[in-house]
Design an enzyme around this catalytic site. Structure first.
Site, PDB file in Angstrom:
ATOM      1  N   HIS A 146       0.416  -0.686  -0.220  1.00  0.00           N
ATOM      2  CA  HIS A 146       0.196  -0.173   0.448  1.00  0.00           C
ATOM      3  C   HIS A 146       0.662   0.992  -0.065  1.00  0.00           C
ATOM      4  O   HIS A 146       1.741   1.566   0.869  1.00  0.00           O
ATOM      5  CB  HIS A 146      -0.776  -0.043   1.297  1.00  0.00           C
ATOM      6  CG  HIS A 146      -1.726   1.050   1.093  1.00  0.00           C
ATOM      7  ND1 HIS A 146      -2.148   2.320   1.271  1.00  0.00           N
ATOM      8  CD2 HIS A 146      -3.891   0.857   0.721  1.00  0.00           C
ATOM      9  CE1 HIS A 146      -3.283   2.994   0.733  1.00  0.00           C
ATOM     10  NE2 HIS A 146      -4.518   1.985   0.925  1.00  0.00           N
ATOM     11  N   LYS A 164     -12.717   7.233  -8.188  1.00  0.00           N
ATOM     12  CA  LYS A 164     -11.851   8.254  -8.856  1.00  0.00           C
ATOM     13  C   LYS A 164     -12.678   8.967  -9.880  1.00  0.00           C
ATOM     14  O   LYS A 164     -13.297  10.037 -10.248  1.00  0.00           O
ATOM     15  CB  LYS A 164     -11.018   8.301  -8.747  1.00  0.00           C
ATOM     16  CG  LYS A 164     -10.046   9.348  -9.733  1.00  0.00           C
ATOM     17  CD  LYS A 164      -8.372   8.657  -9.849  1.00  0.00           C
ATOM     18  CE  LYS A 164      -7.271   9.929 -10.127  1.00  0.00           C
ATOM     19  NZ  LYS A 164      -7.246  10.373 -10.918  1.00  0.00           N
TER      20      LYS A 164
END
Length: 879
Positions: free
Chosen positions: A138, A545
């Site tokens: 991540h 997004k």
């Protein structure tokens, strides 16, 4: 917090007291008094005291560069300690006694019994259960490994302190250890000085496997068996594989130029080395335990006459594992291996078969209790981890494969493949896939980019089948994207079929997923190689997004539904792979609710889902927490398959279509349509400064020179979370609901909330986001960091946020957010007292940082990084 959380309150208070003592010793009374004054002002500010709020702003704005680091660290570290206490609370005895979770496996089996569920159907469903967690590196995992280790030790201390029979001396010893660990954390730099490499990230993932999942998986399988046995009346099979671990660490090269073929090979070697090391430790202990003399006739016939027959077998395995360790150690050190492949363990069955023979013999000889001890744990680990520890996914972006094939076709005089029509691409690819001759000339020298693609495929070819779980194509848009990867694998000498997985990410790609897969399934060659099995990945981050949370969620639902119907019609087993993140803007939701909100029948072949960075730590970082996570996943999957959610009614679909269109238009109207949005975003959030934080190996942007569209979904969400506007997780959703209600469709919306898990989960997720957002703090970023002519944008967004909050409250018939989950509301309220000063400090530091970016004071830069990690801890997620 309610009475049942008294231990949590006491633990947070104790950890805070020890942190205060540490700060006093390290920094002196003046700094501690300053920190305590800020805390009190923040608390009073939250209680509505305007004078305290102004005093808080004045105090934080006047802190010298010299003192700003310890102040930022104090609030950041307290939030980390709060996270530790809350994580421990979920597995504490107090929590277990106070709550019998309706979401647990045991409660599910009780309901199945009450509903007279078929034993045969339940058994069949449990035997098919699959939870495949794909661990990913991540880029916004903000906590260093050194600190994570100390946090685990603090958690262990809290566990020891829960024993009520401790003597005063024993309690003092544990508390002194706690104080020391907190002091060690204080004197450790929480900010990495160098960015981790992909190999570092892989080692972090394997450390998590070793320290938590290695213990958790056998424990969960025992728990699953015991719970199922009460319902079924018999044990599940020993070879059950309900948990599988895969990884993108070392395999995910999408947008990360540092993940090369050599890195992939190194990580694969390291995984085998680590697996051999862990199994060797287990087998060495087992050799001490299995001293029994009696064995079955079949066992004796197979392994010979020995005084201690089980030890004979186990010691042979120990020797092979020792050789395996040496073999991969040599590879990792670039030495010629000291042992040959014939002496080592390369296949799961080399471990499984002799140990399972031991297991069966012990049971036949009346020693079931011994068979079900350490030996059974090892068998479970072989089933779930195997001798590779985890399978690896390879991921690359679709245009990289197109460019590679185009380079080949240009060289051999066929023209530019990338410019061909889709039908022509497919015809060419199918022809080459069916051909026995190679496509790539031997004397051809590819460009470095194409060579890297081919080298990766060659690394795959060197692995035994099953080591690579699948090849994921990000931004997949056509059938040719999938066929192209198959051709590159064939040309690189891969001798077996590897699942090639299209990842549909944008709104348009999700809508086209059924059409693309239909084209693929119509290709005879393709149907011949997939053996009626197909995996498809659904992208949550980029679709949100691209179109906003509401439109993306509905597109994801419809795509999954369409793919389920298509594959059922064709007799193909479909596995849906969910690319979820920890935040709402990346598909995050409480696991149980998220899974039950999936379309009916979408989980019948199990769950495959990404687990990322800080969510790996929160959900899987401790063995007991990981067991609870597996329990929740298993319960939700079994419930979805045995007690499926309702099909959405036609009028619900119509409403969702409307909500999707309206919310997407609103979202894109702001993010794409307002010319001022990008400069506003860059000013009002720490987006530009995030790139300076050495969090992950992957760059924050696919294209370093691009705008918002080129920014990765994770830093996009991370930036908005930092300034507490949380924009990607709500923009467009509430306004769309409000418009539909104003059209007179409020009754249908309310019925959707009450009767459709998909919709009620979306509303619950919005409520959580709103609870963590703060319009006043967002305004502070604007007033200090944004040009006045752009203020209108922030004002409009905050007004919309406030309106959306009222809309959601009206749907839930509540006057306050999260009032149905009071302990979460209390947790957020507690965190706000410590997160607010970090937000206000961040505003001040960003102002100082941007005043003279060429000559930034090192203390300012360091303190800014600390506020970023501290706010991430306070929000309990990053991106």
């Amino acid at each position: 917090m309610t009475q049942e959380y008294s231990t949590l309150r006491n633990n947070i208070s104790m950890l805070g007291r020890f942190l205060g003592e540490t700060i006093n010793d390290a920094q002196g009374e003046d700094i501690l008094e300053l920190i305590e004054n800020i805390r009190k002002l923040s608390r009073n500010s939250r209680a509505g005291d305007d004078k305290a709020r102004q005093a808080l702003l004045d105090t934080l704005g006047s802190i010298s560069n010299e003192n700003i680091i310890p102040v930022a660290r104090a609030f950041s570290q307290f939030l980390n300690l709060t996270n530790i206490a809350e994580q421990y609370q979920t597995i504490s005895r107090e929590h277990s006694l106070a709550q019998s979770s309706s979401q647990s496996l045991s409660e599910l089996f009780k309901r199945l019994k009450e509903q007279n569920a078929s034993v045969e159907e339940v058994h069949k469903t449990v035997e098919k259960l699959l939870i495949e967690l794909v661990l990913t590196a991540h880029p916004t995992e903000t906590t260093r490994r050194s600190l994570i280790h100390k946090h685990i030790e603090i958690n262990k201390c809290l566990s020891k302190l829960e024993h009520h029979d401790l003597t005063e001396k024993e309690r003092n010893i544990i508390e002194r250890l706690l104080l020391r660990l907190i002091a060690e954390a204080w004197h450790t730099n929480e900010i990495r000085t160098v960015r981790p490499t992909p190999f570092d990230e892989a080692k972090w993932g394997f450390a998590m496997l070793e320290n938590s999942l290695w213990q958790a998986v056998p424990e969960f399988l025992r728990q699953l068996n015991e719970t199922a046995r009460e319902f079924l009346g018999y044990d599940l099979s020993v070879g059950l594989k309900p948990v599988r671990i895969s990884s993108w660490m070392g395999g995910d090269r999408d947008g990360n130029p540092f993940v090369t073929a050599q890195i992939t090979k190194k990580v694969l070697y390291f995984a085998r080395w680590k697996a051999a090391d862990l199994f060797l430790q287990d087998i060495s202990k087992l050799a001490d335990e299995l001293s029994m003399m009696k064995c079955s006739d079949e066992f004796r016939d197979k392994y010979g006459e020995h005084l201690e027959p089980y030890r004979f077998v186990v010691k042979n395995l120990r020797n092979q594992l020792t050789a395996t360790l040496a073999y991969f150690d040599d590879h990792l050190s670039n030495r010629t291996p000291r042992v040959s492949e014939s002496e080592i363990i390369l296949e799961d069955n080399q471990l499984w078969e002799p140990l399972y023979d031991c297991y069966q013999s012990l049971i036949q000889c009346g020693m079931r209790i011994i068979a079900n001890g350490s030996l059974l744990n090892i068998l479970h680990r072989i089933s779930c981890f195997g001798v590779t520890l985890s399978q690896m996914d390879i991921r690359q972006e679709s245009t990289r494969h197109t460019d590679a094939i185009a380079e080949i076709t240009r060289y051999i005089g066929l023209g530019d493949y990338s410019q061909w029509m889709e039908d022509d691409k497919q015809a060419f690819l199918i022809r080459e896939l069916s051909s026995r001759r190679p496509l790539i000339p031997q004397n051809w020298t590819p460009s470095p980019e194409t060579k890297e693609i081919l080298d990766t495929c060659k690394v795959i070819a060197q692995q035994k089948q099953g080591v690579i779980a699948c090849y994921v194509i990000s931004m997949a848009r056509s059938a040719s994207d999938v066929l192209a990867v198959h051709l590159l694998l064939k040309e690189s000498g891969v001798p077996y079929h590897i699942p090639v997985v299209p990842l549909f990410e944008t709104l348009e790609d999700l809508d086209a997923a059924e059409k693309v897969m239909t084209q693929l399934f119509n290709v005879g060659w393709y149907r011949g190689v997939i053996n009626n099995r197909q995996m498809v990945m659904i992208g949550y981050s980029d679709s949100a997004k691209d179109a906003g949370m509401m439109a993306a969620s509905w597109a994801q639902y419809r795509a999954q539904e369409a793919l389920v119907n298509l594959t059922e019609k064709l007799g193909i087993e479909l596995t849906l792979f969910h690319g979820r993140g920890g935040t709402i803007g990346r598909g995050g939701a409480p696991a149980h609710a998220a899974l039950l909100s999936q379309p009916p029948r979408s989980l019948k072949n199990g769950l495959r889902v990404t687990e990322q960075g800080e969510m790996i730590r929160f959900k899987l970082g401790l063995p007991a927490v990981a067991v609870e996570t597996f329990d929740l996943y298993a319960s939700a999957i079994l419930e979805a398959n045995l007690l499926p959610p309702p099909e959405p009614k036609p009028e619900w679909r119509t409403i969702m279509d409307e909500l999707s269109t309206i919310s997407c238009d609103i979202y894109r109207g702001v993010v794409r349509g307002d010319k001022d949005f990008v400069p506003y975003f860059r000013s009002a959030t720490p987006e530009q400064e995030l790139s300076k934080l050495p969090l992950g190996s992957r760059p924050a942007k696919r294209n370093p020179n691009g705008g918002v569209e080129s920014l990765r979904a994770i830093p996009w969400i991370f930036a908005w979370m930092q300034n507490r506007l949380m924009l990607p997780a709500w923009l467009g959703a509430g306004a769309a609901i409000r418009q539909v209600i104003e059209q007179g469709k409020g009754d249908i919306i309310h019925k959707m909330c009450e009767n459709w898990p998909f919709f009620s989960t979306r509303i619950g997720m919005l409520e959580m986001v709103f609870s963590k957002s703060d319009t006043w703090l967002s305004q502070q970023y604007d007033q200090r960091l944004v040009k006045k002519e752009l203020w209108y944008l922030g004002e409009n967004l905050r007004k919309q946020l406030e309106d959306d909050i009222q809309t959601v409250l009206s749907l839930s018939h509540q006057s306050e957010l999260m009032s149905d989950l009071p302990w979460i509301a209390d947790s957020i309220a507690l965190r706000n007292i410590y997160t607010d000063p970090l937000n206000l400090l961040q505003v001040e530091l960003l102002h100082r940082f941007r005043e003279n970016p060429e000559q930034v004071n090192p203390d300012v830069e360091q303190a800014l990084m600390i506020t970023i990690t501290g706010i991430a801890a306070g929000m309990r997620n990053t991106g």
